[in-house]
Design an enzyme around this catalytic site. Structure first.
Site, PDB file in Angstrom:
ATOM      1  N   MET A   1     -13.587 -18.801   4.963  1.00 46.24           N
ATOM      2  CA  MET A   1     -13.761 -17.898   3.820  1.00 46.24           C
ATOM      3  C   MET A   1     -13.062 -18.454   2.588  1.00 46.24           C
ATOM      4  O   MET A   1     -11.965 -19.011   2.693  1.00 46.24           O
ATOM      5  CB  MET A   1     -13.167 -16.514   4.117  1.00 46.24           C
ATOM      6  CG  MET A   1     -13.831 -15.747   5.218  1.00 46.24           C
ATOM      7  SD  MET A   1     -13.093 -14.087   5.329  1.00 46.24           S
ATOM      8  CE  MET A   1     -13.969 -13.411   6.718  1.00 46.24           C
ATOM      9  N   ASP A   2     -13.711 -18.283   1.466  1.00 44.00           N
ATOM     10  CA  ASP A   2     -13.030 -18.511   0.202  1.00 44.00           C
ATOM     11  C   ASP A   2     -12.038 -17.366  -0.012  1.00 44.00           C
ATOM     12  O   ASP A   2     -12.203 -16.284   0.550  1.00 44.00           O
ATOM     13  CB  ASP A   2     -14.065 -18.555  -0.924  1.00 44.00           C
ATOM     14  CG  ASP A   2     -13.433 -18.820  -2.271  1.00 44.00           C
ATOM     15  OD1 ASP A   2     -12.499 -19.637  -2.337  1.00 44.00           O
ATOM     16  OD2 ASP A   2     -13.860 -18.195  -3.257  1.00 44.00           O
TER      17      ASP A   2
END
Length: 840
Positions: free
Chosen positions: A528-529
């Site tokens: 995930m960013d």
């Protein structure tokens, strides 16, 4: 838009050509689109030839060559500008000449890859067996690898630009199958489509008539011979049914085989047996041994099975089309003279002012130019909480206006609204077949000839080797021919896939194909960013630290007064915090900005200021104390920004501002772990301190900070090597290279982002992380339904195969079971459209 009907009418334009080293398949094309579309603004300004490793860019895009080469390099590929003679091959094909100057200047070019495919509407394609027939007939004309089929929407795509002569050959090949084809145009109800609807109505009427005639013949037959004699021919006194019963049975058979016989004849002529030929042989065989009731029953049930298949596909199509029905057909516009009138949405031009009354549906995408309201975006995002909109806010077609009247300026035509693109992509997604669907097709290709061979063995072996009755075992062989029809098996998967895609779309999750619908069920790791994914993506006041005898509200009141008229993101965060806590903000007077350091103003005649730690020393000199420094160090260590608030020569408090964690992030990460996701990794370009702070707060397993885009790609590759199937969740643009390298790219908050919708495998239209575990559960539910359907279909056939080998099966029982199985798998699959969709 280039017309698909004439490849020689393609428009000419000025293009740069680049040789892209590393471009050799569609995966790289998707990767390049992800980084280049945001730069050029429109995918239509790009053209790819992956087999030749070429990229053409329209000069009108305004892109600088160096910027394009730099963007390509972020994907791990390299781009090299070509000279004018690179177009020589294209120019010869286009009937022109090429320049030999050797200068890297744009030249006129025939677009080589546009359109990428020609789409035909196939009338009469309602079953996987018909897809197989089309592959055999059209494949030799265009190349089998260039064909793809969308069974749900009744379309066939042929890759590569083809000319009118080629089109005629394709149309003739389709006609040889007993079906009809025409070039498909979106939104056009052609004469062919109307004829197809008439055919379906006639087919339904003949099926009903066949059923009625079977019942009538059965009643006459029972009245004359008795029920036992009809069901067991050994008890019959006469060799044949009464004449009236034979008439009724004959008419029932003729009505049922009206649309089956032509396809059976074609299959026999080409020595390629299909289910239509199997049924005709079964009916003829039953008549040959005097089983009139059995023959009529088999013919009727087979016709009913075809009708049910057509109905199930029609229901799936309607489920997709229903998504579009949520947008109104007309819009109330205000013309140049100020006159209001209702017009069809298709006639509304971009930039037209549209009036949306309270409670009305918004007809087109647009920007609010007047009024304030709360808009229910659930039809697009699945979010039940209305979103407040005011001047400048974007609104979307199909969403529902609240109690305030608003006026919008349209930003897209009706054919290109966010809703229209979602519907179009859901329709197209079914042609990207899921692995299970591909397996079923391969299995069916083997299954039918194997069962036919078994039927021949059942007919020959018992009489030859065991002295069995030829008539009895010929009858059992006919039963096996009925069982050889794989209708329920073939239809089970595509119906379930399209139902799953539609159910997801209703929740604001756009899945770009059956393959991507199955993938979430199998992922073992998620990357995930941070910004905008695990966090809100905007500054927020995290902590208030009053000093001396001041309290939090006083501290916030002073800071908000100084920042009252600022548009800086941190100022907005302070003002939002003041509003949340009910602080009345009185703007300060004589406000002056100190560039890069802070803001100074006057409150009730006293000087007050807000500034950065760097402004503190300038303001107070050596007056700063160790306690204050310790607080600032603690704030910085937590990855937050420290804002100092003071009056004259004293500090009254500190405000810690940062990219706040989503309130639900920790719960979502925990849910993902519960669902069996082994590792959740954060990949971010932010500094390590804030990344680690968010990771600790959310429960993320691993953090990689301060990453460039190519470093994110490398991190994804390491995760893939470690875990196999990895998903990447990001914003769909900045994280596009990493998303393309992952097994599944998921874009969040895609409702306002064309690039996110286009580049991601799955787009979460709403900015809501809780959709992620829901998506995984939905994917697993879809796989479970598909497995149930396949298992049930195979079980029915195995049962009747066993009964046949034991000599206990009947023709009418086998066909009735096959029809029932087809109906049940369709209904089971359609549950995915309306199953409990609540997000937990």
């Amino acid at each position: 838009m280039v017309e698909q009907t004439d490849a020689h009418a393609i428009a000419m334009g000025r293009w740069w050509r680049f040789k892209v080293h590393g471009l050799d398949c569609q995966n790289e094309v998707r990767l390049l689109k992800a980084v280049l579309v945001p730069l050029v603004g429109d995918e239509q300004l790009l053209s790819f030839q992956p087999k030749r490793g070429l990229l053409d860019v329209d000069v009108e895009s305004g892109i600088v060559v160096e910027a394009l080469i730099a963007a390509v390099s972020t994907t791990g590929m390299t781009a090299e500008l070509q000279t004018a003679d690179a177009f020589a091959e294209d120019k010869v094909e286009a009937g022109g000449c090429s320049s030999c100057s050797g200068e890297p200047t744009p030249v006129e070019q025939m677009l080589p890859d546009r359109p990428n495919s020609v789409i035909f509407k196939i009338h009469g394609m309602d079953c996987g067996d018909e897809v197989a027939v089309l592959k055999r007939e059209v494949g030799p004309v265009v190349g089998l690898e260039k064909l793809s089929f969308d069974l749900i929407n009744g379309r066939m795509s042929v890759a590569g630009a083809t000319d009118a002569l080629h089109h005629i050959e394709i149309l003739k090949a389709v006609e040889r199958t007993g079906m009809r084809a025409e070039l498909w145009k979106e939104g056009v109800n052609s004469a062919g489509a109307q004829a197809d609807q008439r055919r379906r109505r006639i087919q339904a009427a003949l099926t009903i008539a066949s059923g009625v005639l079977v019942v009538a013949g059965f009643a006459i037959h029972v009245r004359a011979s008795g029920l036992a004699a009809v069901l067991h021919e050994s008890l019959a006194r006469e060799a044949h049914p009464p004449f009236l019963a034979m008439i009724a049975y004959s008419l029932a058979i003729l009505s049922a085989v009206r649309y089956v016989a032509p396809k059976a004849v074609l299959a026999a002529r080409r020595l390629r047996p299909d289910m239509n030929l199997l049924m005709i042989v079964a009916v003829a065989g039953a008549l040959g041994i005097g089983q009139w009731f059995e023959a009529a029953t088999v013919a009727f049930f087979f016709a009913l099975a075809l009708a049910l298949e057509a109905w199930s596909l029609g229901r799936a199509r309607r489920a997709v089309a229903a998504l579009m029905d949520i947008a109104p057909d007309s819009a109330r516009i205000r013309d140049a003279a100020g006159v209001e009138k209702d017009v069809p949405v298709a006639d509304v031009a971009v930039g037209t002012q549209v009036i949306v009354p309270p409670g009305g549906k918004i007809p087109l995408d647009g920007r609010v130019v007047a009024g304030t309201s709360a808009v229910d975006q659930a039809p697009i995002t699945g979010e039940s909480v209305p979103v407040t909109v005011a001047q400048g806010a974007m609104v979307f077609a199909g969403t529902i206006n609240g109690m305030g009247a608003i006026e919008i300026a349209t930003t897209r035509p009706a054919s290109d609204t966010t809703l229209a693109r979602i519907v179009r992509m859901v329709g197209e997604a079914q042609s990207k077949r899921a692995p299970t669907e591909q397996w079923v097709e391969r299995f069916a290709r083997i299954y039918t000839p194997v069962v036919m061979a078994l039927a021949l063995a059942v007919f020959l072996v018992p009489p030859f080797l065991l002295g069995g009755s030829w008539a009895a075992w010929f009858y059992q062989a006919l039963v096996l021919l009925v069982i050889a029809c794989p209708c329920a098996l073939v239809i089970s998967t595509p119906v379930s896939i399209v139902a799953g895609l539609t159910g997801a779309a209703r929740q604001g999750i756009l899945v770009k194909g059956g393959v991507h619908l199955e993938t979430p069920a199998r992922i073992t790791a998620i990357a995930m960013d941070k910004t905008g994914t695990l966090t809100l993506g905007r500054p927020k006041v995290i902590e208030l630290i009053p000093l001396g005898d001041r309290d939090e509200l006083e501290l916030l009141a002073v800071a908000a007064a100084i920042e009252a008229r600022s548009e800086h993101p941190i100022a907005r965060a302070i003002l939002d915090a003041a509003a949340e806590r009910g602080v009345d903000v009185v703007p300060a007077k004589a406000v002056t900005a100190v560039p890069g350091k802070g803001v100074v103003g006057t409150i009730d005649g006293r000087e007050a200021w807000v500034g950065s730690p760097g402004y503190l020393e300038e303001r107070l000199g050596a007056a700063g104390n160790a306690a204050l420094a310790a607080q600032l160090h603690r704030i910085a260590a937590a990855g937050l920004t420290g804002i100092i608030v003071g009056e004259a020569k004293s500090v009254i408090g500190l405000i810690a501002v940062g990219d706040a964690m989503r309130p639900e992030a920790r719960q979502i990460v925990a849910q993902l772990h519960e669902l069996g996701i082994a590792q959740i990794v954060m990949l971010t370009g932010d500094s390590r301190a804030p990344a680690q702070a968010i990771a600790r707060a959310t429960g993320v397993d691993e953090v990689h900070a301060e990453l460039l885009p190519e470093q994110k790609v490398a991190a994804i590759e390491r995760l893939v090597a470690q875990h196999g199937l990895v998903a990447m969740v990001g914003d769909g643009v900045n994280d596009a290279p990493a998303m393309a390298r992952s097994g599944l790219g998921i874009a969040m908050g895609a409702i306002g982002s064309d690039a996110a919708i286009e580049t991601a495998d799955i787009a979460l239209m709403q900015d809501d992380l809780s959709r992620l575990p829901w998506l995984i559960r939905h994917s697993r539910a879809t796989l479970a339904v598909i497995r149930q359907n396949i298992g049930f279909s195979l079980a029915i056939k195995l049962v009747f195969a066993g009964l046949t080998l034991l000599g206990m099966a009947s023709l009418w029982g086998a066909i009735a079971a096959d029809v029932g199985a087809s109906l049940l798998v369709v209904l089971n699959g359609m549950r995915l459209v309306g199953r409990d969709q609540r997000v937990r």
